[in-house]
Design an enzyme around this catalytic site. Structure first.
Site, mmCIF file in Angstrom:
data_model
loop_
_atom_site.group_PDB
_atom_site.id
_atom_site.type_symbol
_atom_site.label_atom_id
_atom_site.label_comp_id
_atom_site.label_asym_id
_atom_site.label_seq_id
_atom_site.Cartn_x
_atom_site.Cartn_y
_atom_site.Cartn_z
ATOM 1 N N ASP A 42 2.527 -48.363 32.524
ATOM 2 C CA ASP A 42 3.739 -47.559 32.339
ATOM 3 C C ASP A 42 3.459 -46.066 32.469
ATOM 4 O OD1 ASP A 42 5.153 -49.866 31.999
ATOM 5 O OD2 ASP A 42 5.445 -49.659 29.838
ATOM 6 N N GLY A 43 2.271 -45.617 32.036
ATOM 7 C CA GLY A 43 1.931 -44.207 32.172
ATOM 8 C C GLY A 43 1.851 -43.776 33.631
ATOM 9 N N ASP B 224 8.466 -35.351 10.546
ATOM 10 C CA ASP B 224 7.277 -35.024 11.337
ATOM 11 C C ASP B 224 7.666 -34.684 12.772
ATOM 12 O OD1 ASP B 224 5.644 -35.421 9.203
ATOM 13 O OD2 ASP B 224 4.807 -37.324 9.874
ATOM 14 N N ARG C 52 3.366 -28.302 8.229
ATOM 15 C CA ARG C 52 4.316 -28.835 7.257
ATOM 16 C C ARG C 52 5.416 -29.605 7.982
ATOM 17 N NH1 ARG C 52 6.345 -23.674 4.180
ATOM 18 N NH2 ARG C 52 6.452 -22.976 6.340
ATOM 19 N N GLN D 72 3.800 -36.451 29.563
ATOM 20 C CA GLN D 72 3.171 -35.945 30.785
ATOM 21 C C GLN D 72 2.960 -34.431 30.757
ATOM 22 O OE1 GLN D 72 2.508 -38.145 33.685
ATOM 23 N NE2 GLN D 72 2.778 -39.647 32.064
ATOM 24 N N ASN E 15 11.557 -41.545 30.000
ATOM 25 C CA ASN E 15 11.478 -42.269 28.729
ATOM 26 C C ASN E 15 12.020 -41.444 27.567
ATOM 27 O OD1 ASN E 15 10.544 -44.812 29.298
ATOM 28 N ND2 ASN E 15 8.469 -44.481 28.562
ATOM 29 N N ASP E 16 11.371 -40.303 27.302
ATOM 30 C CA ASP E 16 11.753 -39.576 26.091
ATOM 31 C C ASP E 16 11.277 -38.135 26.083
ATOM 32 O OD1 ASP E 16 8.970 -39.812 25.475
ATOM 33 O OD2 ASP E 16 9.323 -41.702 24.453
#
Length: 285
Positions: free
Chosen positions: A66-67, A170, A151, A240, A140-141
């Site tokens: 997938d990468g 996070d 923090r 990427q 993808n995202d």
């Protein structure tokens, strides 16, 4: 005029050897081939990595995981070149076929015996004090993530100009339906069928437990800003390319006008891939 084929190959001995045989097979058929080797880790932002695939390509075969496929999508850019993933080893979410069927599938594609399914990608704009400093796309995202020692991030989020919430977490993942089975899934997000029109927003380890994954229409515009005292935050697209952002920046995310044209085969079923990848089992009632 002979067809021009693109070949994107993972930097792996097995993939390279298979690519050598496949390229020879294509050339013997009188086709021209442009080959691109993808290394690991992913390429950093540079002028060389911004080069796009030739406009003359009939289609692109991606040999790898997938990468590698995500790297190939970045290589295509906004061009509507049909693309197909060929998976080595375990079944991949973005692969349409496996290496043992490569020549069989290629034969059908070269005879135009295939269809394409447009799958959305995201368009990302980063403004610093009102001026654009980056413009990217993601299949993808898009991930906004804090460093290991930072923090909790405070991520102010608006949808179509309307305030949604301040995520204290996070990080935050904004994903396409295709990307719902990637990082978002690991962060507790739902699986969305690639044909469902929407954009998924998934907080990473939110401090407020009522901050749950949210799906908005694919026509929505998402605006993200960080608190002024937030530091050590990175924005990455498809894992990427990355960019450090801070309280001066505004990130605007929406549906890209240029989808990815995925080659589909009549004997491939999305749910079969899903069950195999997630190791679902059980019999029918």
């Amino acid at each position: 005029m002979k067809k021009h084929i693109g070949l994107v190959v993972k930097d792996d001995d097995n993939a390279r050897q298979q690519a050598d045989r496949f390229e020879h097979w294509l050339v013997k058929k009188g086709l021209s081939v442009t080959r691109r080797q993808i290394g690991f880790p992913a390429e950093k932002r540079s002028e060389g990595s911004r080069k796009r695939s030739p406009k003359s390509l009939f289609c692109i075969f991606v040999l790898g995981g997938d990468g590698t496929f995500l790297s190939a999508v970045r290589w295509i850019g906004d061009q509507q070149t049909p693309i197909i993933g060929v998976k080595f080893g375990e079944v991949g979410f973005l692969a349409e076929t496996t290496e043992d069927r490569l020549c069989e599938v290629a034969e059908a594609i070269l005879k135009d015996q295939f269809t394409t399914r447009p799958q959305m990608r995201l368009q990302i704009q980063v403004l610093r004090k009102g001026e654009e400093i980056a413009r990217e796309s993601a299949f993808n995202d898009v991930v906004i993530n804090k460093g290991a020692l930072a923090r909790l991030a405070r991520i102010r989020t608006h949808i179509d100009g309307q305030f949604l919430t301040d995520y204290r977490a996070d990080g935050l993942i904004v994903a396409t339906p295709t990307g719902s089975t990637a990082y978002s899934l690991a962060a507790g997000g739902p699986i969305i069928h690639p044909s469902v029109p929407g954009i998924l927003i998934t907080p990473i380890c939110p401090f407020t437990l009522t901050n749950r994954p949210l799906m908005v229409p694919d026509a929505a515009t998402i605006k993200i800003q960080l608190a002024e005292d937030t530091s050590d935050i990175m924005l990455t697209c498809d894992g990427q390319v990355g960019l450090k952002i801070d309280g001066r920046d505004t990130v605007i995310i929406g549906k890209s006008p240029s989808p990815v044209q995925m080659i589909t085969l009549p004997d491939q079923n999305y749910f079969d891939v899903l069950k195999a990848k997630l190791k679902w089992s059980g019999s029918r009632v």
